[in-house]
Every structure is written in structure tokens, then in C-alpha cells.
Design a protein around this motif. Structure first.
Motif, PDB file in Angstrom:
ATOM      1  N   THR A 197      38.390  34.139  46.551  1.00  0.00           N
ATOM      2  CA  THR A 197      38.951  32.791  46.495  1.00  0.00           C
ATOM      3  C   THR A 197      38.047  31.798  47.215  1.00  0.00           C
ATOM      4  O   THR A 197      37.782  30.694  46.725  1.00  0.00           O
ATOM      5  N   GLU A 198      37.558  32.197  48.388  1.00  0.00           N
ATOM      6  CA  GLU A 198      36.658  31.317  49.136  1.00  0.00           C
ATOM      7  C   GLU A 198      35.330  31.133  48.411  1.00  0.00           C
ATOM      8  O   GLU A 198      34.772  30.033  48.372  1.00  0.00           O
ATOM      9  N   LYS A 199      34.826  32.195  47.805  1.00  0.00           N
ATOM     10  CA  LYS A 199      33.550  32.118  47.089  1.00  0.00           C
ATOM     11  C   LYS A 199      33.615  31.154  45.920  1.00  0.00           C
ATOM     12  O   LYS A 199      32.677  30.381  45.677  1.00  0.00           O
ATOM     13  N   TYR A 200      34.727  31.189  45.164  1.00  0.00           N
ATOM     14  CA  TYR A 200      34.836  30.388  43.947  1.00  0.00           C
ATOM     15  C   TYR A 200      35.646  29.109  44.130  1.00  0.00           C
ATOM     16  O   TYR A 200      35.903  28.395  43.168  1.00  0.00           O
ATOM     17  N   GLY A 201      36.072  28.821  45.364  1.00  0.00           N
ATOM     18  CA  GLY A 201      36.722  27.545  45.631  1.00  0.00           C
ATOM     19  C   GLY A 201      38.165  27.449  45.218  1.00  0.00           C
ATOM     20  O   GLY A 201      38.687  26.337  45.052  1.00  0.00           O
ATOM     21  N   GLY A 202      38.838  28.582  45.053  1.00  0.00           N
ATOM     22  CA  GLY A 202      40.246  28.558  44.691  1.00  0.00           C
ATOM     23  C   GLY A 202      40.662  29.875  44.067  1.00  0.00           C
ATOM     24  O   GLY A 202      39.825  30.652  43.603  1.00  0.00           O
ATOM     25  N   ALA A 203      41.959  30.121  44.061  1.00  0.00           N
ATOM     26  CA  ALA A 203      42.474  31.385  43.536  1.00  0.00           C
ATOM     27  C   ALA A 203      42.087  31.599  42.081  1.00  0.00           C
ATOM     28  O   ALA A 203      41.860  32.720  41.642  1.00  0.00           O
ATOM     29  N   TYR A 246      33.649  32.751  31.400  1.00  0.00           N
ATOM     30  CA  TYR A 246      35.086  32.717  31.110  1.00  0.00           C
ATOM     31  C   TYR A 246      35.496  31.303  30.683  1.00  0.00           C
ATOM     32  O   TYR A 246      35.150  30.871  29.605  1.00  0.00           O
ATOM     33  N   MET A 247      36.166  30.529  31.525  1.00  0.00           N
ATOM     34  CA  MET A 247      36.656  29.208  31.123  1.00  0.00           C
ATOM     35  C   MET A 247      36.290  28.154  32.162  1.00  0.00           C
ATOM     36  O   MET A 247      37.110  27.791  33.014  1.00  0.00           O
ATOM     37  N   PRO A 248      35.062  27.629  32.136  1.00  0.00           N
ATOM     38  CA  PRO A 248      34.632  26.662  33.154  1.00  0.00           C
ATOM     39  C   PRO A 248      35.457  25.387  33.188  1.00  0.00           C
ATOM     40  O   PRO A 248      35.493  24.707  34.219  1.00  0.00           O
ATOM     41  N   TRP A 249      36.107  25.051  32.080  1.00  0.00           N
ATOM     42  CA  TRP A 249      36.923  23.833  32.084  1.00  0.00           C
ATOM     43  C   TRP A 249      38.109  23.936  33.044  1.00  0.00           C
ATOM     44  O   TRP A 249      38.689  22.917  33.420  1.00  0.00           O
ATOM     45  N   LEU A 250      38.497  25.137  33.434  1.00  0.00           N
ATOM     46  CA  LEU A 250      39.597  25.244  34.397  1.00  0.00           C
ATOM     47  C   LEU A 250      39.242  24.521  35.697  1.00  0.00           C
ATOM     48  O   LEU A 250      40.129  23.992  36.375  1.00  0.00           O
TER      49      LEU A 250
END
Length: 382
Positions: free
Chosen positions: A269-275, A284-288
Motif C-alpha cells: 500500500t505504501e509502495k503504490y500510494g494506496g490500497a 492493469y488499470m492505470p486510470w484507477l
């Protein structure tokens, strides 16, 4: 290419719907308006839709359910990008790289064309037939996350309980197991220059072309095809099944929970900035992240909706009690809503869920229960 430009995507035509048996999505002209109306709405109940005047209505007829299904698919495409058209595609030009003969089937390592300048690598399993050629049921087998790609579903991974492509071939199914872009023989796939808004939509398109390949084979019954997958393959089985109604059964192992129940763990979560950050990777889905800031309240789809869009076709979910990513509480909550849709459509016997006492795994007992359900739906021995 500007990957944020919707006008540069070709939607499925009505001719393609007729020839491929796909579910028609709304044309681009109405796409944004419908989603503006749906924002934050769909999570309020699966048996409700937005009518032409923007009013919330309860689904009471099959025609109204079709409207709801289209609205669900519109929502997924707002997160994944639109599904490209299927007209004017080139021949598949199937190339066999090597072949391995087993006791009752042959495994072909193939590469084939899915669109201009787009190839897919896959294993194709062909059961031996001693008598006259029969039309057999077939399965699309989607692998979990892993550098080995399709080899995982062949049992070449150190992880147990992942060899479902091989096991289904041993049961007598024609099976195709493609590599997801970025894995296996497609490990060098470049997401930044392709025509898709997400790796998820690229995989959906590739998977649907795999179904085309199966349907074109003389040893496959085109009316008896399903899809199975674990983890990454589990949610892509759901996504592919939602867009391709030729798939009569969808099996998802450790592939989903409601988005606000997803747990990536503190470090991830910390690595990607959110759960939900891991879902927003290029593959996957960068627009998220880019459009919805990883805010589950803004994301225009959720898994219960997409699974409901599969109804009344058969759906089997393996959802372990101790899955560290796909929290079982979100599965139970989603299944309660999904069950209402299956009951409404008179298909409650087509929905199966197992909650094994395991972690992120596809235990043998549950896996073979899934195979038995597939056998029943696709009439393996008929």
C-alpha cells in the motif's frame, strides 16, 4: 498515440455482436453521459438501473436487466478503456513452436495473430481421440501473476494447485492457456505504445480472440466453452466473461472481493500510494489512479456488479477464508447481492461459492469440485 483519447477507440459493432455473440456496449456518443449519471449509483443495489430520464428504477423485467448489464459494462470501460472492435481482423496465422505429447493429450506451444501487429503466445492442449473426431467442450485457462506465465497452469511452477490447464486437458477438454501481456513469452510487452488504455483490456481482447480460435477448431463444440483462472487469472476470467457471453461458465479462484475490502498489505500500500495502488499499474488499470485517485467511491465499477453481469450463466468462486488480498468478508457481502440477481433470473443453481480454510490458494478438493461443476455445465461426457 494519446491513450486518454476515447474517440480513437472503435467500439464493437452490431455486426460483430451478431457474429461473435458478444454483449453490445453503448456507443461512444452516449458513453460519458450514462457514466455521469451512474457515478456512485451502482453500489446502491444490483437490481436497480438508471432510466432514459436519469431516474433510479428497480429492475423488474428482463429488458430492464439488459439495460443494467450495459450500464455495468460501461462502468468497467470507464476504468479499463473501451473494448476495440472485432471487424476486419487479419487471419490468426497460428504458428506451432513445439509440441509435447502426453498420455492422453498433446500440448502445443503456439503463437498467433489477434490483431494487426499483435500476437499472443499460448499453450494449446488437444486431447487424443481414438475414434471419429468428436466436438469436445473447451476451456480458456488464465494464469495467476508470475514470470512463468502460462507455464504456471501447466504445473511448471513451484507452487502447488495451479496446474488447472493441464488437469482439464487430462479430463478431456481442449484447453488454451495464453500468456497475460508482461508475463511468460510476452514478458517484453510494451504497454506504453499499444492501442489499449489498460493491460486489463488488452488481456480481455486477447482472451476473446482465444475463444475465436477455439470456436474455429473442428474438434471443439463452439457452444460449450468456459474460462477458469486463479488470482490475476481469476479476476480476468470474470472480466472476460462479462464481455464475452460465449463463455458458458466462469470459474474464479482468489480473484475478487469488493474493492473497499481489498488488502494489499502495508508495505505494498505504501509502495503504490494506496490500497488499490497495485491495480493501477500499467499492466492493469492505470486510470484507477489517473482518473479516480484510487478512491473506491469514485471508481465506476465493483466486482459484485461485474459478476452479476455474468448471470444467468454459471459462476463458481473459490474464496478462501484466509486470503490475504481478497478479504472473504467482501466476498460474502458481494455474493449476497449477486445471489439476488441469480434468483431474479431463475438461475440460483448456476451460482456456486466455496470458502475453504486456506490462504491465497486453489486447494485440490475445491479445484476438483470446480471441475465437476464445469463438467456438468459443459456436458463433458455427452
Amino acid at each position: 498515440m494519446n491513450k486518454n483519447n476515447f474517440s480513437r477507440r472503435q467500439f464493437i459493432t452490431s455486426a460483430a455482436v451478431s457474429s461473435l455473440g458478444l454483449l453490445l456496449v453503448n456507443p461512444a456518443s452516449s458513453f460519458t453521459n450514462v457514466i455521469d449519471q451512474l457515478s456512485g449509483f451502482q453500489k446502491s443495489g444490483l437490481l436497480f438501473y438508471i432510466d432514459s430520464k436519469g431516474k433510479k428504477r428497480r429492475v423488474s423485467t428482463l429488458a430492464e436487466w439488459q439495460i443494467k448489464k450495459k450500464q455495468i459494462l460501461d462502468g468497467t470501460q470507464q476504468a479499463m478503456g473501451p473494448l476495440p472492435g472485432f471487424s476486419g481482423l487479419p487471419g490468426m496465422d497460428i504458428q506451432t513452436i513445439d509440441e509435447q505429447k502426453e498420455e492422453n493429450y498433446s500440448r502445443l506451444n503456439i503463437s498467433f495473430t489477434v490483431a494487426p501487429n499483435e500476437k499472443v503466445s499460448a499453450y494449446l492442449y488437444v486431447p487424443f481421440q481414438k475414434e471419429d473426431l468428436k466436438k469436445l467442450p473447451a476451456m480458456l485457462a488464465l494464469h495467476p501473476t508470475g514470470d512463468l506465465g502460462k507455464k504456471i497452469t501447466d504445473g511448471q511452477s513451484p507452487l502447488a494447485n495451479r496446474a488447472y490447464a493441464k488437469e482439464l486437458a487430462q479430463r478431456g477438454y481442449v484447453v488454451i492457456a495464453p500468456d497475460y501481456p508482461g508475463f511468460g513469452d510476452m514478458k517484453d510487452y510494451d504497454f506504453t505504445t499499444d492501442r489499449y488504455q489498460s493491460g486489463t483490456m488488452k488481456a480481455i481482447f486477447d482472451n476473446m480472440r482465444c475463444v475465436d480460435l477455439l470456436q474455429a477448431r473442428p474438434d471443439v463444440d463452439p457452444s460449450r466453452i468456459g474460462v477458469i483462472g486463479h488470482s490475476l487469472g481469476g479476476h480476468n476470467a470474470i472480466f472476460t466473461g462479462a464481455f464475452d457471453k460465449r463463455l458458458k461458465i466462469i470459474v474464479s479462484s482468489c480473484g475478487w472481493t469488493l474493492l473497499d475490502y481489498y488488502n494489499a498489505g502495508k508495505a505494498v500500500t505504501e509502495k503504490y500510494g494506496g490500497a488499490l495502488g497495485p491495480w493501477a499499474q500499467e499492466r492493469y488499470m492505470p486510470w484507477l489512479r489517473d482518473k479516480y485517485n484510487l478512491d473506491v467511491k469514485k471508481i465506476p465499477f465493483d466486482f459484485d456488479e461485474v459478476i452479476a453481469a455474468l448471470a444467468p450463466r454459471a459462476f463458481f468462486s473459490n474464496s478462501p477464508l484466509n486470503d490475504g488480498n481478497f478479504n472473504v468478508a467482501g466476498v460474502r457481502k458481494g455474493i449476497a447481492e449477486i445471489s439476488e440477481v441469480y434468483r431474479f433470473l431463475g438461475a440460483k443453481d448456476k451460482l456456486e461459492v466455496r470458502y475453504p480454510e486456506s490462504q491465497h490458494d486453489f486447494p485440490a478438493e475445491v479445484r476438483f469440485e470446480a471441475y465437476s461443476f464445469i463438467d456438468k455445465i459443459l456436458k463433458l461426457n455427452s
